[in-house]
Design a protein around this motif. Sequence first.
Motif, mmCIF file in Angstrom:
data_model
loop_
_atom_site.group_PDB
_atom_site.id
_atom_site.type_symbol
_atom_site.label_atom_id
_atom_site.label_comp_id
_atom_site.label_asym_id
_atom_site.label_seq_id
_atom_site.Cartn_x
_atom_site.Cartn_y
_atom_site.Cartn_z
ATOM 1 N N GLU A 12 -14.235 -19.750 -17.443
ATOM 2 C CA GLU A 12 -15.374 -18.655 -17.711
ATOM 3 C C GLU A 12 -14.629 -17.867 -18.514
ATOM 4 O O GLU A 12 -13.655 -17.153 -18.170
ATOM 5 C CB GLU A 12 -15.500 -18.223 -16.304
ATOM 6 C CG GLU A 12 -16.663 -17.364 -16.386
ATOM 7 C CD GLU A 12 -16.917 -16.553 -14.739
ATOM 8 O OE1 GLU A 12 -17.906 -16.845 -14.338
ATOM 9 O OE2 GLU A 12 -16.083 -15.995 -14.367
ATOM 10 N N HIS A 110 -17.365 -25.785 -15.931
ATOM 11 C CA HIS A 110 -17.858 -24.321 -15.607
ATOM 12 C C HIS A 110 -19.134 -24.054 -16.476
ATOM 13 O O HIS A 110 -20.227 -23.667 -15.783
ATOM 14 C CB HIS A 110 -16.862 -23.136 -15.899
ATOM 15 C CG HIS A 110 -17.261 -21.792 -15.570
ATOM 16 N ND1 HIS A 110 -18.537 -21.250 -16.120
ATOM 17 C CD2 HIS A 110 -16.917 -21.128 -14.330
ATOM 18 C CE1 HIS A 110 -18.673 -19.923 -15.448
ATOM 19 N NE2 HIS A 110 -17.851 -19.961 -14.365
ATOM 20 N N ASP A 144 -21.147 -24.276 -13.080
ATOM 21 C CA ASP A 144 -21.020 -22.933 -12.239
ATOM 22 C C ASP A 144 -22.283 -22.436 -12.548
ATOM 23 O O ASP A 144 -23.222 -22.468 -13.271
ATOM 24 C CB ASP A 144 -19.854 -22.207 -12.887
ATOM 25 C CG ASP A 144 -19.572 -20.960 -11.776
ATOM 26 O OD1 ASP A 144 -18.459 -21.273 -11.226
ATOM 27 O OD2 ASP A 144 -20.283 -19.995 -11.992
ATOM 28 N N HIS A 146 -22.538 -19.181 -13.042
ATOM 29 C CA HIS A 146 -22.416 -18.253 -14.423
ATOM 30 C C HIS A 146 -22.277 -19.105 -15.661
ATOM 31 O O HIS A 146 -21.701 -18.900 -16.501
ATOM 32 C CB HIS A 146 -21.195 -17.506 -13.984
ATOM 33 C CG HIS A 146 -21.627 -16.594 -12.985
ATOM 34 N ND1 HIS A 146 -20.512 -16.780 -11.720
ATOM 35 C CD2 HIS A 146 -22.275 -15.759 -12.727
ATOM 36 C CE1 HIS A 146 -21.094 -15.918 -10.831
ATOM 37 N NE2 HIS A 146 -21.944 -15.292 -11.332
ATOM 38 N N HIS A 168 -20.130 -18.035 -4.445
ATOM 39 C CA HIS A 168 -20.333 -19.910 -4.387
ATOM 40 C C HIS A 168 -19.680 -20.471 -3.424
ATOM 41 O O HIS A 168 -18.607 -20.704 -3.038
ATOM 42 C CB HIS A 168 -19.709 -20.249 -5.821
ATOM 43 C CG HIS A 168 -19.824 -19.632 -7.073
ATOM 44 N ND1 HIS A 168 -21.054 -19.079 -7.348
ATOM 45 C CD2 HIS A 168 -19.322 -19.325 -8.104
ATOM 46 C CE1 HIS A 168 -21.125 -18.544 -8.429
ATOM 47 N NE2 HIS A 168 -19.759 -18.699 -9.080
ATOM 48 N N HIS A 466 -17.967 -12.359 -5.154
ATOM 49 C CA HIS A 466 -17.662 -13.539 -4.306
ATOM 50 C C HIS A 466 -16.919 -12.905 -2.895
ATOM 51 O O HIS A 466 -16.998 -13.709 -1.782
ATOM 52 C CB HIS A 466 -16.490 -14.041 -4.731
ATOM 53 C CG HIS A 466 -17.001 -15.171 -5.905
ATOM 54 N ND1 HIS A 466 -18.102 -15.848 -5.619
ATOM 55 C CD2 HIS A 466 -16.544 -15.374 -7.076
ATOM 56 C CE1 HIS A 466 -18.286 -16.639 -6.563
ATOM 57 N NE2 HIS A 466 -17.528 -16.326 -7.690
HETATM 58 ZN ZN LIG Z 1 -19.046 -18.230 -11.068
#
Ligand SMILES: [Zn+2]
Length: 513
Positions: A12, A110, A144, A146, A168, A466
């Motif tokens: 990411e 990702h 992901d 994101h 997540h 998170h």
């Molecule tokens: Zn993420």
Amino acid sequence: MARIAIGGFQHETNTFAPQKASWDDFARADAWPPFLRGEEMFDAVAGFNIPVAGAIMTLRARGHELVPLCWCSAPPSSYVEQDAYEKVAGWMIEDLAAKGPFDAVYLDLHGAMVAEHLEDGEGELMRRVRAVVGDAIPLVASLDYHTNMTPAMVRHATAMVGYRTYPHIDMADTGSKAAELLDRLLTDRRVLHKAFRQIDFLIPLVWQCTLLDPAKGIFDLLGEIERGTDKKGAPSGAHNQGIVSLTHTPGFPPADIKECGPALVVYGYDKAATEAAADRLAAAVKAREKDFAGRLWEADEAVVEAMRLAKNATRPVILADVQDNPGAGGSSDTVGLLRALIAHEVRGAVIGMIVDPPSAAAAAAAGEGAILQRGIGAGVGFAGEKPVEAAWRVVKVGTGIFTGTGPFYNGAKFQIGPMALLIDEASGVSAVLACKRVQAADQEMFRHVGVEPSKVPILALKSTVHFRADFQPIAEIILPVRSPGAHITDPAELPYKNLRKGIRLSPEGPVYL
Ligand SMILES: [Zn+2]
């Protein structure tokens, strides 16, 4: 039974962060496994809450032959160095060519990787995969939440399946879902229609949380359309006809690329129904634009408010240091919030984790009970910050080797030491030190150095969202704090150069020109 190639390449990329991702960052273990190639992949990923682990379990259960390519991830940071990208992509493509032919390919991606020489890391990787295996076989990727989904990714993948939770907690489950879809595509052998939509405003991470509306309601709608029923089980219109899968990725805003932003893709066998479902979902996101918002506290006012609330609280008041989240490219060593806690002498407060390898090593060498007169944190020097000088007493040291138990990091085998708990006796404020950039999203990170998080009156965490998976259940209240950090929460503050024209920099925010 089909012969399926399996690989993964996760990053990411926050193009505004101070540290790039080198090959070493992919090669070593942190919370997730190190670089893995070939057969070693199977045992090494088993039990982790990561997509490839779920995909392997599900594809094996369906009786397929699995051929491992390579898998790796690095902590979120700035650009992936060209050398690292080409090494990993090179090995993956080399093994794909050498070990084929295949009936299908599964990739654990990702979906927000920017390399020094490429804006769209995943789109390019999938293009190279297609160049080897051709267009006829299914290529399915898990993504992901994101992801900055790009047209190239949509074009090259037969289908992509994204997480539906932030925090997540469905990472391995998403790998399983992608595997189920892959299995279905191998059986059905029908052409899937794809409907792709990009949303025209960026959404700050802190307001993307699926424990809260509007994201919660939007992801409930994904499930409803997929099932073809509403929450009560009643049919919910005609849009479910032939819909196979829906993925909505709210995006990763701190990426200065053309395709940055929220997007969605719907797959189905009926073109009109698939397009209609995509329109319905896009309209639902746009209708809630103004609701992606909330209050961010300045460090000082947050600490004052936390002290007021803690007086009558039975559980921890949590301060989320949302901008210095290493899970979004932060250095996890900024000290704005630590300084505020010390200035207000918040006795019993604990902040974690401050990533400071020299101080952690010094604490481990000095031993428990020793006094370290030194500065901690701010090693990267983001925003011109300086280390926090004090007479730190070493309360406890740890190896940094332990297993995650919370819903996000469950099963993760941490190797992030040495770690240490230090206290500034003058103010009564403690800090947990670690050596690798891992988000403070699991209570075990604190227990490892003798802190029981539920007993801490004011707990400061370097995480955006998170941490909520493991810490919200023990929190009295959570205050998101804006203190220095490389994950700038308001995209309108970032010096973008490459976004697509016309996108709004935040919900109902300024238009990028
Ligand atoms: Zn993420």
